[in-house]
Design a protein around this motif. Structure first.
Motif, PDB file in Angstrom:
ATOM      1  N   TRP A  41       0.841  -1.198   0.000  1.00 12.33           N
ATOM      2  CA  TRP A  41       0.000   0.000   0.000  1.00 12.33           C
ATOM      3  C   TRP A  41       0.874   1.245   0.000  1.00 12.33           C
ATOM      4  CZ3 TRP A  41      -0.618   4.341   2.898  1.00 12.33           C
ATOM      5  CH2 TRP A  41      -1.739   5.125   2.605  1.00 12.33           C
ATOM      6  N   LEU A  42       1.901   1.266   0.859  1.00  6.35           N
ATOM      7  CA  LEU A  42       2.814   2.415   0.895  1.00  6.35           C
ATOM      8  C   LEU A  42       3.475   2.621  -0.465  1.00  6.35           C
ATOM      9  CD1 LEU A  42       4.537   1.966   4.358  1.00  6.35           C
ATOM     10  CD2 LEU A  42       3.294   4.004   3.608  1.00  6.35           C
ATOM     11  N   GLN A  43       3.926   1.539  -1.050  1.00  8.23           N
ATOM     12  CA  GLN A  43       4.595   1.614  -2.353  1.00  8.23           C
ATOM     13  C   GLN A  43       3.653   2.198  -3.398  1.00  8.23           C
ATOM     14  OE1 GLN A  43       3.588  -0.880  -4.902  1.00  8.23           O
ATOM     15  NE2 GLN A  43       4.935   0.040  -6.420  1.00  8.23           N
ATOM     16  N   ALA A  44       2.427   1.741  -3.404  1.00  5.02           N
ATOM     17  CA  ALA A  44       1.468   2.198  -4.420  1.00  5.02           C
ATOM     18  C   ALA A  44       0.975   3.619  -4.170  1.00  5.02           C
ATOM     19  CB  ALA A  44       0.273   1.240  -4.472  1.00  5.02           C
ATOM     20  N   GLN A  45       0.698   3.938  -2.909  1.00  3.21           N
ATOM     21  CA  GLN A  45       0.054   5.206  -2.578  1.00  3.21           C
ATOM     22  C   GLN A  45       1.024   6.335  -2.230  1.00  3.21           C
ATOM     23  OE1 GLN A  45      -3.290   5.620  -2.928  1.00  3.21           O
ATOM     24  NE2 GLN A  45      -3.211   3.542  -3.744  1.00  3.21           N
ATOM     25  N   ARG A  46       2.163   6.017  -1.666  1.00  2.00           N
ATOM     26  CA  ARG A  46       3.067   7.063  -1.173  1.00  2.00           C
ATOM     27  C   ARG A  46       4.431   7.091  -1.861  1.00  2.00           C
ATOM     28  NH1 ARG A  46      -1.284   8.726   0.175  1.00  2.00           N
ATOM     29  NH2 ARG A  46      -2.042   8.724   2.299  1.00  2.00           N
ATOM     30  N   PHE A  47       4.711   6.057  -2.666  1.00  2.00           N
ATOM     31  CA  PHE A  47       5.984   6.014  -3.365  1.00  2.00           C
ATOM     32  C   PHE A  47       5.762   5.881  -4.869  1.00  2.00           C
ATOM     33  CE2 PHE A  47       7.134   5.203   0.950  1.00  2.00           C
ATOM     34  CZ  PHE A  47       8.402   5.737   1.094  1.00  2.00           C
ATOM     35  N   ALA A  48       4.678   6.475  -5.342  1.00  2.00           N
ATOM     36  CA  ALA A  48       4.357   6.601  -6.774  1.00  2.00           C
ATOM     37  C   ALA A  48       4.380   5.274  -7.521  1.00  2.00           C
ATOM     38  CB  ALA A  48       5.327   7.593  -7.422  1.00  2.00           C
ATOM     39  N   GLY A  49       4.010   4.198  -6.831  1.00  2.00           N
ATOM     40  CA  GLY A  49       3.962   2.907  -7.514  1.00  2.00           C
ATOM     41  C   GLY A  49       5.303   2.461  -8.064  1.00  2.00           C
ATOM     42  N   GLU A  50       6.379   2.884  -7.420  1.00  2.00           N
ATOM     43  CA  GLU A  50       7.744   2.571  -7.870  1.00  2.00           C
ATOM     44  C   GLU A  50       7.910   1.058  -8.064  1.00  2.00           C
ATOM     45  OE1 GLU A  50      11.250   2.589  -9.267  1.00  2.00           O
ATOM     46  OE2 GLU A  50      10.458   4.557  -8.739  1.00  2.00           O
ATOM     47  N   SER A  51       8.179   0.636  -9.293  1.00  2.00           N
ATOM     48  CA  SER A  51       8.237  -0.791  -9.628  1.00  2.00           C
ATOM     49  C   SER A  51       9.400  -1.509  -8.942  1.00  2.00           C
ATOM     50  CB  SER A  51       8.305  -0.988 -11.140  1.00  2.00           C
ATOM     51  OG  SER A  51       9.466  -0.398 -11.671  1.00  2.00           O
ATOM     52  N   ARG A  52      10.522  -0.820  -8.727  1.00  2.00           N
ATOM     53  CA  ARG A  52      11.652  -1.466  -8.057  1.00  2.00           C
ATOM     54  C   ARG A  52      11.287  -1.828  -6.620  1.00  2.00           C
ATOM     55  NH1 ARG A  52      16.471   2.559  -8.893  1.00  2.00           N
ATOM     56  NH2 ARG A  52      14.759   3.917  -8.340  1.00  2.00           N
ATOM     57  N   ILE A  53      10.508  -0.964  -5.956  1.00  2.00           N
ATOM     58  CA  ILE A  53      10.078  -1.254  -4.587  1.00  2.00           C
ATOM     59  C   ILE A  53       9.124  -2.446  -4.593  1.00  2.00           C
ATOM     60  CG2 ILE A  53       8.870  -0.395  -2.549  1.00  2.00           C
ATOM     61  CD1 ILE A  53       9.866   2.414  -3.250  1.00  2.00           C
ATOM     62  N   ALA A  54       8.199  -2.455  -5.539  1.00  2.00           N
ATOM     63  CA  ALA A  54       7.248  -3.568  -5.639  1.00  2.00           C
ATOM     64  C   ALA A  54       7.975  -4.895  -5.838  1.00  2.00           C
ATOM     65  CB  ALA A  54       6.262  -3.327  -6.769  1.00  2.00           C
ATOM     66  N   ALA A  55       8.965  -4.896  -6.706  1.00  2.00           N
ATOM     67  CA  ALA A  55       9.739  -6.116  -6.956  1.00  2.00           C
ATOM     68  C   ALA A  55      10.492  -6.539  -5.699  1.00  2.00           C
ATOM     69  CB  ALA A  55      10.711  -5.891  -8.111  1.00  2.00           C
ATOM     70  N   GLY A  56      11.012  -5.573  -4.961  1.00  2.00           N
ATOM     71  CA  GLY A  56      11.727  -5.875  -3.728  1.00  2.00           C
ATOM     72  C   GLY A  56      10.815  -6.463  -2.661  1.00  2.00           C
ATOM     73  N   ILE A  57       9.604  -5.938  -2.552  1.00  2.00           N
ATOM     74  CA  ILE A  57       8.638  -6.470  -1.584  1.00  2.00           C
ATOM     75  C   ILE A  57       8.303  -7.915  -1.943  1.00  2.00           C
ATOM     76  CG2 ILE A  57       6.306  -6.265  -0.629  1.00  2.00           C
ATOM     77  CD1 ILE A  57       6.550  -3.192  -1.213  1.00  2.00           C
ATOM     78  N   ASP A  58       8.065  -8.163  -3.212  1.00  2.00           N
ATOM     79  CA  ASP A  58       7.770  -9.537  -3.663  1.00  2.00           C
ATOM     80  C   ASP A  58       8.933 -10.467  -3.326  1.00  2.00           C
ATOM     81  OD1 ASP A  58       5.331  -8.667  -4.669  1.00  2.00           O
ATOM     82  OD2 ASP A  58       6.035  -8.588  -6.758  1.00  2.00           O
ATOM     83  N   GLU A  59      10.141 -10.009  -3.595  1.00  2.00           N
ATOM     84  CA  GLU A  59      11.341 -10.804  -3.318  1.00  2.00           C
ATOM     85  C   GLU A  59      11.466 -11.088  -1.820  1.00  2.00           C
ATOM     86  OE1 GLU A  59      16.193 -10.312  -3.588  1.00  2.00           O
ATOM     87  OE2 GLU A  59      14.936  -9.018  -4.824  1.00  2.00           O
ATOM     88  N   LEU A  60      11.194 -10.079  -0.993  1.00  2.00           N
ATOM     89  CA  LEU A  60      11.290 -10.262   0.459  1.00  2.00           C
ATOM     90  C   LEU A  60      10.235 -11.249   0.956  1.00  2.00           C
ATOM     91  CD1 LEU A  60      12.490  -9.620   3.209  1.00  2.00           C
ATOM     92  CD2 LEU A  60      11.063  -7.542   3.266  1.00  2.00           C
ATOM     93  N   GLU A  61       9.023 -11.140   0.454  1.00  2.00           N
ATOM     94  CA  GLU A  61       7.983 -12.076   0.899  1.00  2.00           C
ATOM     95  C   GLU A  61       8.323 -13.507   0.472  1.00  2.00           C
ATOM     96  OE1 GLU A  61       3.198 -12.293   1.450  1.00  2.00           O
ATOM     97  OE2 GLU A  61       3.945 -11.147  -0.265  1.00  2.00           O
ATOM     98  N   GLN A  62       8.851 -13.677  -0.719  1.00  2.00           N
ATOM     99  CA  GLN A  62       9.274 -15.009  -1.174  1.00  2.00           C
ATOM    100  C   GLN A  62      10.419 -15.542  -0.314  1.00  2.00           C
ATOM    101  OE1 GLN A  62      10.154 -14.339  -5.307  1.00  2.00           O
ATOM    102  NE2 GLN A  62       7.999 -14.271  -5.893  1.00  2.00           N
ATOM    103  N   ALA A  63      11.351 -14.670   0.047  1.00  2.00           N
ATOM    104  CA  ALA A  63      12.471 -15.087   0.894  1.00  2.00           C
ATOM    105  C   ALA A  63      11.979 -15.476   2.290  1.00  2.00           C
ATOM    106  CB  ALA A  63      13.508 -13.969   0.985  1.00  2.00           C
ATOM    107  N   ALA A  64      11.000 -14.741   2.827  1.00  2.00           N
ATOM    108  CA  ALA A  64      10.441 -15.077   4.132  1.00  2.00           C
ATOM    109  C   ALA A  64       9.778 -16.445   4.082  1.00  2.00           C
ATOM    110  CB  ALA A  64       9.436 -14.009   4.573  1.00  2.00           C
ATOM    111  N   GLU A  65       9.065 -16.702   3.006  1.00  2.00           N
ATOM    112  CA  GLU A  65       8.425 -18.012   2.852  1.00  2.00           C
ATOM    113  C   GLU A  65       9.472 -19.107   2.714  1.00  2.00           C
ATOM    114  OE1 GLU A  65       4.821 -20.157   0.535  1.00  2.00           O
ATOM    115  OE2 GLU A  65       4.808 -18.017   0.945  1.00  2.00           O
ATOM    116  N   GLN A  66      10.507 -18.841   1.956  1.00  2.00           N
ATOM    117  CA  GLN A  66      11.596 -19.819   1.801  1.00  2.00           C
ATOM    118  C   GLN A  66      12.237 -20.109   3.155  1.00  2.00           C
ATOM    119  OE1 GLN A  66      14.642 -18.600  -0.962  1.00  2.00           O
ATOM    120  NE2 GLN A  66      15.924 -20.364  -0.531  1.00  2.00           N
TER     121      GLN A  66
END
Length: 151
Positions: free
Chosen positions: A53-78
């Motif tokens: 939500w922060l990435q989309a609403q407060r950081f202009a939908g920055e794609s690098r941040i979105a990719a990093g969040i996805d990577e972090l969630e995958q790493a947490a699951e791993q």
């Protein structure tokens, strides 16, 4: 260093709170048994939603941040599923060795809940935590993430 007068600073602090909570639980995941690992993973799932939500609403939908969040969630699951979730800790005293890789846990600080009993404030398995640290650092970075590394 973060400029506290900058209008974006409060959003950086909001991201920092979520990332701190994620890190705290990632550390816990490294020393508990399989069922507890998956339960702790579910506890931090709302943190990822808040970061998105922060990435989309407060950081202009920055794609690098979105990719990093996805990577972090995958790493947490791993991390939670290391060794096919066969990590065993039978309860009782908190372990001194990692239930997955059997390495001694890293400890930081000490508190005394009752006289004569000294317990580490924090503990984690450094080798196992390395599964998630690159992704966490990416999301924290000023170049690819929320810029919480400036705090």
């Amino acid at each position: 260093m973060l400029d506290l007068d900058h209008p974006q600073s409060r959003h950086v602090f909001a991201a920092s709170q979520q990332l701190d909570l994620i890190l705290d639980y990632l550390k816990r995941i490294t020393y508990v048994g399989s069922k507890e690992r998956l339960a702790l993973l579910e506890i931090i799932r709302p943190c990822f939603a808040a970061l998105r939500w922060l990435q989309a609403q407060r950081f202009a939908g920055e794609s690098r941040i979105a990719a990093g969040i996805d990577e972090l969630e995958q790493a947490a699951e791993q991390l939670a599923r290391l060794r096919d979730s066969r990590a065993e800790w039978l309860g009782g005293e908190l372990p001194t060795d990692c239930p997955v890789c059997r390495q001694p846990l890293t400890t930081y600080g000490v508190y005394e809940p009752r006289p004569g009993l000294k317990v580490p404030k924090e503990r984690w398995c450094s080798p196992c935590l390395e599964v998630a640290m690159p992704a966490l650092q990416r999301v924290q970075s000023s170049h690819e993430g929320f810029g919480t590394d400036a705090i």
